[in-house]
Design an enzyme around this catalytic site. Structure first.
Site, PDB file in Angstrom:
ATOM      1  N   ASP A   1      14.295  48.715  43.739  1.00 52.13           N
ATOM      2  CA  ASP A   1      15.029  47.738  44.554  1.00 52.13           C
ATOM      3  C   ASP A   1      14.125  46.773  45.308  1.00 52.13           C
ATOM      4  O   ASP A   1      14.580  46.078  46.215  1.00 52.13           O
ATOM      5  CB  ASP A   1      15.966  48.447  45.535  1.00 52.13           C
ATOM      6  CG  ASP A   1      15.222  49.376  46.485  1.00 52.13           C
ATOM      7  OD1 ASP A   1      14.024  49.642  46.254  1.00 52.13           O
ATOM      8  OD2 ASP A   1      15.847  49.848  47.455  1.00 52.13           O
ATOM      9  N   GLU A   2      12.839  46.696  44.956  1.00 47.62           N
ATOM     10  CA  GLU A   2      11.975  45.730  45.621  1.00 47.62           C
ATOM     11  C   GLU A   2      10.801  45.351  44.736  1.00 47.62           C
ATOM     12  O   GLU A   2      10.364  46.125  43.885  1.00 47.62           O
ATOM     13  CB  GLU A   2      11.469  46.255  46.968  1.00 47.62           C
ATOM     14  CG  GLU A   2      10.586  47.474  46.881  1.00 47.62           C
ATOM     15  CD  GLU A   2      10.001  47.870  48.218  1.00 47.62           C
ATOM     16  OE1 GLU A   2       9.521  46.978  48.960  1.00 47.62           O
ATOM     17  OE2 GLU A   2      10.013  49.079  48.539  1.00 47.62           O
TER      18      GLU A   2
ATOM     19  N   ASP B   1      13.648  42.362  48.592  1.00 43.53           N
ATOM     20  CA  ASP B   1      14.060  43.743  48.837  1.00 43.53           C
ATOM     21  C   ASP B   1      15.579  43.802  48.970  1.00 43.53           C
ATOM     22  O   ASP B   1      16.161  43.198  49.879  1.00 43.53           O
ATOM     23  CB  ASP B   1      13.394  44.232  50.134  1.00 43.53           C
ATOM     24  CG  ASP B   1      13.520  45.731  50.327  1.00 43.53           C
ATOM     25  OD1 ASP B   1      14.092  46.396  49.439  1.00 43.53           O
ATOM     26  OD2 ASP B   1      13.041  46.231  51.351  1.00 43.53           O
TER      27      ASP B   1
END
Length: 420
Positions: A125-126, A35
């Protein structure tokens, strides 16, 4: 060949007609949850050295992201921008650059996919990564995670936190605990020791309402929830929530890391602030959301059956209204008609309570090529108004053509997303 470190119980071997064997718990902590830290703000600090080490807020009217230096003052997303500046007067406010965030996300996902072929993206983003079959060629999961963090830092220039565990849930909790810019391994022998002291808000499915109910019954830590047991929880949470939360409190989460899974729904929203808005302005924003989602549907070759209107009011409460269509579609006018009917039904409530955010979601998605053709059994036309507008926006940008009602109001920000 990718070989996972899962073990199937002999007792769970498939009998005739029962399908595949039940997958038991892993022998090793080999699921990674990676993350990126304060993603938008980190990209801004990477690209402008003057921002490094400073409190940075991305977005003016609403906080889209805040650096950890700003978070130290209590700034959070999606906080009102004025309130954020009162909390952190020295914050540097920068406008969002969605194209930069999209490019950074693509570069990070290239690192993910170069690390393991089993990557499940959750957002830009993860992601979850399964490295269970890589020990012989890449070493233990901890070494793999350390190299991944170093590569993201060196090749993309961004900090990333990684959690390692036997389950997706624990790996995600571990990465959150490791933030910012950290690494946390949860060994199989220490799972409950790690999990039980944490607040119940760490459990998936515990939002504001459920947390308040748990607190009213004296449950603030995950260990307390586990001690109560499923039976006691059922009395005030209901059977489904009790079963789900008790399983998580005991670190039980059988889900695999899945690749190639398509979205069950897509959505978009627009923050309106606390100023009163006339009905025609609210409807104009709804038109823009519908155009945006219809374009995403057609780009992904998908259709939807259910339209959901989401609202947030001045007292921060929320409400949803939905309508299921007679047949699946990607036709913008059909979606817009359903959305306008929902808005008309909700307008008395909006006028009474004030609207601060409007959102639209399309659910019950299916593949466009699976749609039942109607007589005379002709395929979907490619010379429709929708197709023409999609082509213009693809060639000249999303703002090349807009509805007259949105002139001087804009379509709002288009947040970068994983492919639909």
């Amino acid at each position: 060949m990718f070989v996972s470190d899962l073990r199937a119980s002999p007792a769970a071997a498939p009998s005739r007609g029962r399908g595949r064997p039940r997958i038991e718990v892993r022998a090793e902590a080999s699921i990674l949850h990676a993350d990126l830290d304060s993603f938008y703000a980190s990209v801004e600090q990477r690209d402008d050295p003057r921002l490094r080490g400073k409190p940075v807020i991305v977005g003016g009217g609403v906080v889209l992201a805040a650096s950890y230096e700003a978070k130290a003052f209590g700034v959070r997303t999606p906080m009102n921008g004025a309130r954020a500046r009162r909390l952190c007067p020295n914050a540097i406010v920068v406008p969002p650059r969605m194209s930069a965030y999209s490019e950074a996300s693509k570069a990070v996902f290239e690192v993910f996919r170069d690390t393991t072929p089993v990557v499940e993206g959750i957002s830009i983003d993860e992601a979850f990564l399964d490295v269970g079959g890589l020990r012989r060629i890449a070493g233990p999961p901890l070494d793999i995670a350390q190299r991944l963090r170093a590569r993201v830092r060196d090749e993309v220039g961004l900090p990333i936190s990684v959690g390692i565990a036997r389950t997706k849930f624990l790996a995600k909790v571990a990465s959150a605990v490791a933030k910012p810019d950290g690494l946390r391994l949860v060994p199989p022998t220490a799972e409950l020791d790690f999990l039980h002291p944490l607040p119940v808000e760490r459990l998936w499915g515990v939002g504001e309402v459920t947390a308040r109910t748990l607190h009213e019954h004296g449950v603030t830590r995950i260990g307390q929830l586990a001690d109560l047991g499923e039976g006691a929880l059922r009395g005030f949470l209901g059977p489904a929530a009790a079963r789900h939360l008790f399983a998580l409190s005991m670190a039980r989460d059988p889900r695999r890391v899945e690749t190639g899974r398509r979205r069950r729904s897509i959505g978009a929203q627009r923050a309106l602030g606390r100023r009163s808005r006339p009905a025609d302005e609210i409807e104009a924003y709804l038109h823009g959301l519908t155009d945006r989602l219809g374009r995403r549907l057609r780009t992904a070759d998908r259709v939807c059956r259910t339209v959901v209107l989401r609202m947030r009011f001045d007292d921060f409460s929320r409400a949803t209204r939905s309508r299921t269509l007679a047949e699946a579609t990607d036709h913008t006018d059909t979606l817009l008609l359903a959305a306008r009917l929902l808005l008309a039904e909700a307008m008395p409530m909006i006028q009474e309570r004030g609207l601060t955010l409007i959102g639209l979601a399309l659910t019950n998605l299916g593949d466009a090529d699976a749609v039942q053709l109607t007589l005379p059994l002709e395929p979907r036309a490619d010379n429709t108004l929708d197709a023409t507008l999609d082509d213009l926006r693809r060639r000249f940008g999303s703002a090349a053509v807009t509805r007259a009602a949105l002139i001087d109001r804009g379509e709002g920000l288009s947040v970068p997303l994983l492919p639909d």
